[in-house]
Design a protein around this motif. Structure first.
Motif, PDB file in Angstrom:
ATOM      1  N   HIS A   5     140.304  28.625 -20.780  1.00 33.54           N
ATOM      2  CA  HIS A   5     139.052  28.584 -21.381  1.00 33.54           C
ATOM      3  C   HIS A   5     138.263  29.392 -20.216  1.00 33.54           C
ATOM      4  O   HIS A   5     138.533  29.549 -19.133  1.00 33.54           O
ATOM      5  N   HIS A  37     134.561  30.667 -18.182  1.00 32.97           N
ATOM      6  CA  HIS A  37     133.328  30.071 -17.715  1.00 32.97           C
ATOM      7  C   HIS A  37     132.538  31.195 -17.165  1.00 32.97           C
ATOM      8  O   HIS A  37     133.099  32.369 -16.694  1.00 32.97           O
ATOM      9  N   HIS A  83     140.124  29.961 -17.001  1.00 30.62           N
ATOM     10  CA  HIS A  83     140.831  29.182 -15.921  1.00 30.62           C
ATOM     11  C   HIS A  83     141.527  28.209 -16.805  1.00 30.62           C
ATOM     12  O   HIS A  83     141.180  27.890 -17.997  1.00 30.62           O
ATOM     13  N   GLU A 135     143.394  23.918 -15.933  1.00 31.32           N
ATOM     14  CA  GLU A 135     143.027  22.944 -15.114  1.00 31.32           C
ATOM     15  C   GLU A 135     144.290  21.667 -15.686  1.00 31.32           C
ATOM     16  O   GLU A 135     144.090  21.028 -16.611  1.00 31.32           O
ATOM     17  N   GLN A 193     133.760  16.276 -11.789  1.00 29.91           N
ATOM     18  CA  GLN A 193     133.888  17.640 -11.957  1.00 29.91           C
ATOM     19  C   GLN A 193     132.267  17.986 -11.989  1.00 29.91           C
ATOM     20  O   GLN A 193     131.602  17.358 -12.957  1.00 29.91           O
TER      21      GLN A 193
HETATM   22 MN    MN Z   1     136.651  24.512 -16.861  1.00 31.33          MN
END
Ligand code: MN
Length: 291
Positions: free
Chosen positions: A65, A67, A109, A111, A128
């Motif tokens: 996704h 950012h 990125h 995760e 986060q």
């Molecule tokens: Mn993210």
């Protein structure tokens, strides 16, 4: 110097899943009062309180996704996370480590729980935090800082415990993370009865999240595990007293005082910049990252 009083103590809202790997309580921006403007420069805080994930050969997490416009800071308290981004940043963080990703002009990125950890499963606990970037840095080059626990600056408080600095300053000592505006971020690791005093500029947005244990702030305000205390943006100094062995995340940042225009994974200053972000994303300008 005057006391920085607690403005509000917020209980964790019901948890929701981000992807299938992060079971989080959102505090910023959706908890009562904690909107992006009030919490400037902190624009998002998701807290995965202690949660047991079962063993699996298919690591849980969040797929690719984008950012743009801010930094994502992941603080691992328990469990391991593996991260990759389209700017070449990435790595594995475990207990006590921090991953500080500056998305700036844009990255893709992903995760996930680290694969060997996922095979065993266990207790997972993580924060986060999204730190907004000043307008002049929003379209800068993406960066990645992997900060191992042993690289953090430890300030020894004797029998009280210690403070571990991630970013900014505590008692004249500096943490390792590079920031684009004044941001202080640190863990107070206090023993039962241990006390610590913190001083930040009056106008900084300042808050404490109790990760483990419980504390009394300024000798009067009890804050339990997984609760979040927001301080007033006046007064400079507050104290913590641990009622049991405790870990408290402290954040304090200078407000950017710029317009905030958020949309999903992008946080910019204007609507036009958000439209541009979608155009750039749809035209492949965020690079490429394999699923
Ligand atoms: Mn993210």
């Amino acid at each position: 110097m005057s006391v920085k009083n607690v403005e509000i103590v917020v209980a964790p809202k019901p948890a929701h899943f981000v992807g299938d790997g992060f079971r989080v309580h959102n505090f910023i921006p959706s908890a009562y009062h904690l909107d992006m403007k009030r919490m400037d420069p902190f624009i998002m805080l998701d807290y995965n309180s202690q949660f047991h994930f079962g063993a699996t050969d298919t690591p849980r997490g969040v797929g690719v996704h984008p950012h743009r416009g801010f930094e994502t800071v992941t603080i691992a308290y328990q469990g391991k996370v593996e991260h990759h981004d389209s700017a070449g940043g990435g790595g594995i963080i475990g207990k006590g480590d921090v991953q500080w990703m500056t998305a700036a002009s844009g990255v893709l990125h992903k995760e996930f729980h680290e694969s060997e950890w996922a095979k065993q499963g266990g207790i997972f606990q993580m924060v986060q935090l999204w730190v907004n970037l000043p307008a002049k840095d929003k379209m800068g080059t993406p960066q990645y800082q992997a900060i191992k626990n042993e690289e953090m600056t430890q300030v020894d408080l004797g029998d009280n415990g210690f403070v571990e600095i991630i970013a900014g300053n505590y008692k004249g000592q500096q943490g390792p993370a590079t920031t684009f505006s004044p941001v202080n971020m640190m863990n107070a690791k206090l023993k039962t009865g241990g006390k610590a005093e913190f001083t930040f500029p009056a106008d900084y947005t300042t808050a404490a999240l109790v990760i483990e244990g419980s504390v009394i702030i300024n000798g009067e305000e009890k804050v339990a595990t997984d609760h979040f205390a927001l301080f007033q943006n006046e007064g400079e100094t507050f104290t913590l007293e641990a009622q049991e062995d405790s870990i408290i995340l402290i954040i304090s940042g200078q407000p950017l005082n710029e317009p905030i225009y958020p949309h999903g994974p992008f946080v910019m200053n204007t609507r036009e910049e958000i439209i541009q972000a979608f155009d750039d994303y749809n035209n492949g300008k965020f690079g490429y990252l394999e699923d």
